[in-house]
Design a protein around this motif. Sequence first.
Motif, PDB file in Angstrom:
ATOM      1  N   GLU A  17      62.812  20.996  -4.386  1.00 34.55           N
ATOM      2  CA  GLU A  17      62.759  22.090  -5.081  1.00 34.55           C
ATOM      3  C   GLU A  17      63.815  23.403  -4.504  1.00 34.55           C
ATOM      4  O   GLU A  17      64.727  23.422  -5.464  1.00 34.55           O
ATOM      5  N   ASN A  18      63.486  23.849  -3.174  1.00 29.86           N
ATOM      6  CA  ASN A  18      64.306  25.125  -3.109  1.00 29.86           C
ATOM      7  C   ASN A  18      64.248  24.971  -1.411  1.00 29.86           C
ATOM      8  O   ASN A  18      63.384  25.476  -1.010  1.00 29.86           O
ATOM      9  N   CYS A  19      65.485  24.538  -0.800  1.00 29.11           N
ATOM     10  CA  CYS A  19      65.551  24.890   0.601  1.00 29.11           C
ATOM     11  C   CYS A  19      65.574  26.224   1.176  1.00 29.11           C
ATOM     12  O   CYS A  19      65.586  26.369   2.131  1.00 29.11           O
ATOM     13  N   GLY A  20      65.875  27.167   0.104  1.00 28.65           N
ATOM     14  CA  GLY A  20      66.159  28.415   1.018  1.00 28.65           C
ATOM     15  C   GLY A  20      64.990  29.319   0.710  1.00 28.65           C
ATOM     16  O   GLY A  20      64.771  30.602   1.223  1.00 28.65           O
ATOM     17  N   SER A  21      63.948  28.850   0.394  1.00 27.92           N
ATOM     18  CA  SER A  21      62.706  29.683   0.119  1.00 27.92           C
ATOM     19  C   SER A  21      61.909  30.058   1.286  1.00 27.92           C
ATOM     20  O   SER A  21      62.249  29.423   2.311  1.00 27.92           O
ATOM     21  N   VAL A  22      61.259  30.907   1.281  1.00 23.41           N
ATOM     22  CA  VAL A  22      60.541  31.411   2.458  1.00 23.41           C
ATOM     23  C   VAL A  22      59.615  30.451   2.716  1.00 23.41           C
ATOM     24  O   VAL A  22      59.464  30.109   4.090  1.00 23.41           O
ATOM     25  N   GLU A  23      58.872  29.777   1.740  1.00 24.22           N
ATOM     26  CA  GLU A  23      57.930  28.859   2.291  1.00 24.22           C
ATOM     27  C   GLU A  23      58.487  27.733   2.793  1.00 24.22           C
ATOM     28  O   GLU A  23      57.986  26.991   3.873  1.00 24.22           O
ATOM     29  N   PHE A  24      59.563  27.154   2.553  1.00 25.05           N
ATOM     30  CA  PHE A  24      60.273  25.959   2.890  1.00 25.05           C
ATOM     31  C   PHE A  24      60.853  26.380   4.441  1.00 25.05           C
ATOM     32  O   PHE A  24      60.522  25.530   5.556  1.00 25.05           O
ATOM     33  N   GLN A  25      61.124  27.646   4.760  1.00 19.63           N
ATOM     34  CA  GLN A  25      61.574  27.827   6.058  1.00 19.63           C
ATOM     35  C   GLN A  25      60.384  28.160   6.892  1.00 19.63           C
ATOM     36  O   GLN A  25      60.524  27.647   8.301  1.00 19.63           O
ATOM     37  N   VAL A  26      59.323  28.750   6.186  1.00 22.55           N
ATOM     38  CA  VAL A  26      58.052  28.715   7.289  1.00 22.55           C
ATOM     39  C   VAL A  26      57.685  27.362   7.432  1.00 22.55           C
ATOM     40  O   VAL A  26      57.142  27.013   8.667  1.00 22.55           O
ATOM     41  N   LEU A  27      57.778  26.490   6.801  1.00 20.97           N
ATOM     42  CA  LEU A  27      57.376  24.968   6.789  1.00 20.97           C
ATOM     43  C   LEU A  27      58.108  24.282   7.904  1.00 20.97           C
ATOM     44  O   LEU A  27      57.519  23.723   8.888  1.00 20.97           O
ATOM     45  N   CYS A  28      59.485  24.607   7.770  1.00 22.36           N
ATOM     46  CA  CYS A  28      60.398  23.986   8.868  1.00 22.36           C
ATOM     47  C   CYS A  28      60.083  24.543  10.188  1.00 22.36           C
ATOM     48  O   CYS A  28      59.994  23.697  11.200  1.00 22.36           O
ATOM     49  N   PHE A  29      59.640  25.763  10.352  1.00 21.93           N
ATOM     50  CA  PHE A  29      59.294  26.496  11.403  1.00 21.93           C
ATOM     51  C   PHE A  29      58.101  25.865  12.100  1.00 21.93           C
ATOM     52  O   PHE A  29      57.935  25.611  13.311  1.00 21.93           O
ATOM     53  N   THR A  30      56.962  25.719  11.287  1.00 27.05           N
ATOM     54  CA  THR A  30      55.806  25.093  11.539  1.00 27.05           C
ATOM     55  C   THR A  30      56.053  23.837  12.285  1.00 27.05           C
ATOM     56  O   THR A  30      55.221  23.360  13.334  1.00 27.05           O
ATOM     57  N   ASN A  31      57.049  22.900  11.493  1.00 27.97           N
ATOM     58  CA  ASN A  31      57.144  21.611  12.038  1.00 27.97           C
ATOM     59  C   ASN A  31      57.476  21.529  13.538  1.00 27.97           C
ATOM     60  O   ASN A  31      57.249  20.701  14.438  1.00 27.97           O
ATOM     61  N   LYS A  32      58.633  22.524  13.590  1.00 31.33           N
ATOM     62  CA  LYS A  32      59.329  22.433  14.978  1.00 31.33           C
ATOM     63  C   LYS A  32      58.356  23.177  15.885  1.00 31.33           C
ATOM     64  O   LYS A  32      58.392  22.924  17.219  1.00 31.33           O
ATOM     65  N   ILE A  33      57.351  24.023  15.729  1.00 30.32           N
ATOM     66  CA  ILE A  33      56.690  24.643  16.569  1.00 30.32           C
ATOM     67  C   ILE A  33      55.529  23.687  16.982  1.00 30.32           C
ATOM     68  O   ILE A  33      55.261  23.413  18.012  1.00 30.32           O
ATOM     69  N   ARG A  34      54.911  22.650  16.010  1.00 28.92           N
ATOM     70  CA  ARG A  34      54.208  21.688  16.598  1.00 28.92           C
ATOM     71  C   ARG A  34      54.786  20.711  17.431  1.00 28.92           C
ATOM     72  O   ARG A  34      54.040  20.193  18.266  1.00 28.92           O
ATOM     73  N   ARG A  35      56.093  20.417  16.884  1.00 27.06           N
ATOM     74  CA  ARG A  35      56.848  19.421  17.911  1.00 27.06           C
ATOM     75  C   ARG A  35      56.653  20.083  19.349  1.00 27.06           C
ATOM     76  O   ARG A  35      56.784  19.333  20.218  1.00 27.06           O
TER      77      ARG A  35
END
Length: 90
Positions: A17-35
Motif C-alpha cells: 500500500e504505502n511504505c511512507g505512512s506512519v502506520e508502516f513506519q511504526v510497524l517496522c519499528f515494532t518489528n525491530k524492537i521485538r527483534r
Amino acid sequence: MVKNSFISVIFQEKKEENCGSVEFQVLCFTNKIRRLTSHLELHRKDYLSQRGLRKTLEKRQRLLAYLSNKNRVRYKELISQLNIRESKNR
C-alpha cells in the motif's frame, strides 16, 4: 510466535500500500524492537544494542504521538493491532 505471524501478515499487506505512512513506519519499528528485545534476552551486556533499542523506542514514540495528535482513531486502531501500550502522556 502468534504475534510474529500476525505482524508478518500486516507487513505484507502494508508493504504494497504505502511504505511512507506512519502506520508502516511504526510497524517496522515494532518489528525491530521485538527483534532487539529477544536478542537482549540472550546477550544482556550488549550495550550498543541497548542503545539502539532505546533510540528505536524513542522514534516509535514520537511517531505515535504525531499520529495521536493528527488522527486519534487510526492511533487507537494501530496500538490495538500491534499490542502496544498507550503512551503515559495521553
